[in-house]
Structure formats: structure tokens, C-alpha cells
Design an enzyme around this catalytic site. Structure first.
Site, PDB file in Angstrom:
ATOM      1  N   SER A  98       0.985  -1.236  -0.012  1.00 45.72           N
ATOM      2  CA  SER A  98       0.000   0.029   0.067  1.00 45.72           C
ATOM      3  C   SER A  98       0.774   1.421   0.001  1.00 45.72           C
ATOM      4  O   SER A  98       0.449   2.194  -0.380  1.00 45.72           O
ATOM      5  CB  SER A  98      -1.083   0.095   1.151  1.00 45.72           C
ATOM      6  OG  SER A  98      -0.369  -0.111   2.233  1.00 45.72           O
ATOM      7  N   HIS A 116      -5.192  -3.403  -3.025  1.00 45.60           N
ATOM      8  CA  HIS A 116      -4.721  -2.498  -4.060  1.00 45.60           C
ATOM      9  C   HIS A 116      -4.414  -3.066  -5.391  1.00 45.60           C
ATOM     10  O   HIS A 116      -3.908  -2.493  -6.400  1.00 45.60           O
ATOM     11  CB  HIS A 116      -3.233  -1.523  -3.518  1.00 45.60           C
ATOM     12  CG  HIS A 116      -3.527  -0.811  -2.282  1.00 45.60           C
ATOM     13  ND1 HIS A 116      -4.364   0.439  -2.608  1.00 45.60           N
ATOM     14  CD2 HIS A 116      -3.105  -1.242  -1.151  1.00 45.60           C
ATOM     15  CE1 HIS A 116      -4.230   0.931  -1.347  1.00 45.60           C
ATOM     16  NE2 HIS A 116      -3.831  -0.072  -0.296  1.00 45.60           N
ATOM     17  N   LYS A 163     -11.849   0.395  -2.749  1.00 48.86           N
ATOM     18  CA  LYS A 163     -10.772   1.020  -3.343  1.00 48.86           C
ATOM     19  C   LYS A 163     -11.096   1.225  -4.907  1.00 48.86           C
ATOM     20  O   LYS A 163     -12.035   1.891  -5.299  1.00 48.86           O
ATOM     21  CB  LYS A 163      -9.545   0.500  -3.083  1.00 48.86           C
ATOM     22  CG  LYS A 163      -9.099   0.874  -1.559  1.00 48.86           C
ATOM     23  CD  LYS A 163      -7.785   0.425  -0.997  1.00 48.86           C
ATOM     24  CE  LYS A 163      -7.570   0.903   0.423  1.00 48.86           C
ATOM     25  NZ  LYS A 163      -6.996   0.214   1.310  1.00 48.86           N
TER      26      LYS A 163
END
Ligand code: PLP
Length: 392
Positions: free
Chosen positions: A179, A207, A243
Site C-alpha cells: 500500500s 490495491h 478502493k
């Protein structure tokens, strides 16, 4: 010491260390342009990698589902809070990542805080990459297993840690895309290490999902030379929906027996209210958009452009093929200055300081989105180059 003195002392320590963090309130939608008060910023600091957080199709799904299903789920999944829409989302996510079964959780933090404890007991060993996300570190602390950290992506060091311990089973834990560095874990090698030690590999792909790997299917697809898929034999994947998917929530994906065990024993799954069904409906729309492939493709065009131009401007960025691009600065004050200089020019860029990253490695964290325009990337790089030159 009484509370007010203690609070004042803590506050002073944060200020002295340049560690005080301040939030601001935006208005309207999250996106590559962010409105704050009267100002508009070009946003290079969110995790909304595909521009889905403010996408009209998601708003529509949320509204339509809420009109039919209401808002609250009313209870935890195991009591009566599990709706057909949750079920559909689990099936659709399982098909997307290629796993037998998926279980939804309320957030990535909740998943990570519960999984290590659910998967290990006192005789087991957890091996964890030193740069893993804070939520994994907290979750590992809550487990009863022995715990050892290994140097970032260092398989030999991890193996050495295993050889120095006596244990029954082993849980190897890693971020898929790290991250704060943007690099991708050597998942193939970690799985071999894990297999050698009677292990299970847990990959946190917060991610990676929607971003890396063929069709945005994540790090399990991105870590092999040919881009072929690593199967779920002794692998557990954690993905988040807040995300790249632009919603809220998380899931774990893996073999059916493993997921069944988690559903029966993961405290942060069992003892919390199921997310609103409308959020699941919204995530289903996000998944449909991700599957079309265009958004991930556009993101990669931007990533490649950013990397090539940053090199042309001689900016010291770390090697990363993900949406997370990092300019290592080192000093806390310098990183704040650079980030403030960029903000004055209308750009939001993350200034990341300890304890989020190791001491002495403060950095600018520039996150790219499929919705950024080439001119916006150009202007950011020009201002960044200027800020770094002016500062010296
Ligand atoms: C953001 C993040 C999480 C937490 O996910 P949430 O759904 O935001 O709680 C977990 N792991 C990593 C690596 C993350 O970046």
C-alpha cells in the site's frame, strides 16, 4: 498524570515530530477533481483507481436497491442479515477471481483483524512481510500463534525465520500490492515457501483488485511471468470493495472448506451487522464495469505515461507498475513542505509519514486513476519538479 496533561503531552509530541494529521471536508462526489470549500483540486491521493466511487451507474444501483431492499440488513449474516443480493455478490466475485467460494465482510480492516485468529492456534507460526498493512499487523497481534516478520519480499529471510521455530501449521501473510510502496509481492515464491512449511498463503489484495493482473483480477494473476493464474490451492485472497470498486466492504476468496471454516470462526465476520444489501447491489454494478476491462486499461495507459514522464523529469520514483507511485523524500518536514507546495498549485498528493511507513522514509504517495487526463499528469509532474528544485 491526569487526562488533560496526558492529552496535551501527546499533542505536543505529535506536533514536535511533524506527525499531526489534519483532515478536510470535500463536497460533491469523490473523483479526480475534488471540491473543498471554494477550491477545486486535482486529486492524486485517493484509492478510487477506476473512478467508480462517484460513477452514476453505482449511484443508480444503490438508489434502486435501497428503494426495494431498504437500508439496514438488520443482523449479522449468520442470524438473518444475509440477503439474496449478498449471495449474488459472493457468487459473482468468486467467478471473477476464480475461487470456489467467497465470503463478504464489512471492510478490509475487519477481514484482516479476524482472519489470523480464525486460521491459527497456539502451535502455529505466522510469517508476515515487514511492510504489510496496519490492519494485518493488528490482526496478527490478536492471534495466539507465534509471530515472525520477514524483510520486505525476502523469501530467504522468511524461510530462515521458519527454520528457527517449531510449529504445526504456518500462515504466510503478504500484501499483494504494497500500500505504501506500490510494488507487487513475489506471490509464486511465497507460495512455494508456504508449501514447504505446511502453510497457507494469505494475500491482501486491497490495491491489486481491479488494478493489476489480466482483466484487473488482481495480484494472483499478476505475479507470474506469463500472467497465468495462481490457483487457490493453499492460497486465501482478501479483496476490498472500497478502493478500485468504489463502494465499501471486503471479501475473502478461497477453497470451500477454508471459507466455510472462516464463516464459522472469524469473530469479525460473526459478531457484526451484515453490510446493507444496497451496498452489495452497488458492488455488483462495480464488478460489471470492471469486467468490461476499459477502466483498467485506461488506468494502465495513465500509469505507463506517468512512469515514463517522471523518468524524463528525473524524479526519483520507486519502481511500480501499480496505481501507487512513490517519490521517496525521507524527512517528515520536507515531505510536508512538498505536499503543501503542490496543494498551493491545486494538487492533492498524499504525504505519508511514520508510523504509516518506517522512520526516515517519509514519501509522497501519488495515486493514479483511470479518469486522470494526460494534461493533469503533465501539470502535476511540472509542479513537482519545480517544487523539488525550489526547495533546494
Ligand atoms: C485499505 C486497506 C485495507 C483496509 O481495507 P478497508 O476496506 O478500507 O477497511 C486493508 N489492507 C490494505 C493493504 C489496505 O490498503
Amino acid at each position: 498524570m491526569d487526562w488533560s496533561n496526558w492529552l496535551a503531552e501527546q499533542q505536543l509530541a505529535r506536533q514536535k515530530g511533524n506527525l499531526q494529521r489534519n483532515r478536510f471536508a470535500y463536497s460533491g462526489r469523490q473523483g479526480s477533481i475534488l471540491s473543498v470549500g471554494e477550491s477545486q483540486f486535482i486529486n492524486f491521493s485517493s484509492n478510487d483507481y477506476l473512478g467508480l466511487a462517484g460513477h452514476p451507474a453505482l449511484s443508480q444501483s444503490l438508489a434502486e436497491s435501497a428503494a426495494v431492499n431498504g437500508v439496514g440488513s438488520g443482523a449479522s449474516h449468520l442470524v438473518c442479515g444475509h440477503s439474496e443480493i449478498h449471495q449474488q455478490l459472493e457468487a459473482a466475485l468468486a467467478a471473477f477471481v476464480g475461487a470456489e467460494r467467497v465470503l463478504l465482510l464489512s471492510s478490509g480492516y475487519m477481514a484482516n483483524i479476524g482472519l489470523p485468529q480464525a486460521l491459527t492456534s497456539r502451535d502455529d507460526l505466522i510469517l508476515s512481510d515487514r511492510l504489510n498493512h496496519a490492519s494485518l499487523i493488528d490482526g496478527i497481534r490478536l492471534s495466539r500463534a507465534k509471530k515472525r516478520r520477514f524483510r520486505h519480499c525476502d523469501i530467504e529471510h522468511a524461510q530462515l525465520q521458519a527454520e528457527q521455530q517449531k510449529f504445526s501449521r504456518c500462515l504466510v501473510v503478504t500484501d499483494g500490492v504494497f500500500s505504501m510502496d506500490g510494488d507487487i509481492a513475489p506471490i509464486q515464491e511465497l507460495r512455494l515457501l508456504s508449501n514447504k512449511n505446511n502453510g497457507l498463503l494469505l494475500v491482501d489484495d486491497a490495491h491489486g483488485l481491479g488494478v493489476v493482473g489480466s482483466g484487473g483480477r488482481g495480484s494472483l494473476y499478476a505475479s507470474t511471468a506469463g500472467g497465468e493464474f495462481i490457483d487457490f490451492e493453499s492460497v486465501l485472497l482478501m479483496g476490498t470493495l472500497g478502493k478500485a470498486f468504489g463502494c465499501y466492504g471486503a471479501f475473502v476468496a478461497g477453497n470451500a472448506n477454508l471459507i466455510e471454516h472462516i464463516s464459522q470462526s472469524c469473530r469479525s465476520y460473526i459478531y457484526t451487522t451484515a453490510p446493507p444489501p444496497a451496498i452489495a447491489a452497488c458492488a455488483l454494478s462495480a464488478l460489471e464495469l470492471v469486467k468490461q476491462g476499459e477502466l483498467t486499461k485506461n488506468l494502465h495507459t495513465n500509469i505507463q505515461y506517468f512512469v515514463s514522464q517522471a523518468k524524463a523529469y528525473d524524479l526519483p520514483i520507486l519502481t511500480s507498475s501499480s496505481a501507487i507511485q512513490v517519490l521517496l523524500v525521507g524527512d517528515n518536514i520536507r515531505v510536508m513542505n512538498l505536499s503543501n507546495m503542490l496543494r498551493d498549485k491545486g494538487f492533492l498528493v498524499g504525504a505519508i509519514r511514520p508510523p504509516t511507513v518506517p522512520e526516515g522514509t517519509a514519501r509522497l504517495r501519488i495515486t493514479l486513476s483511470s479518469t486522470h487526463k494526460v494534461e493533469q499528469i503533465d501539470r502535476l509532474l511540472i509542479e513537482l519538479r519545480k517544487a523539488m528544485d525550489d526547495e533546494l
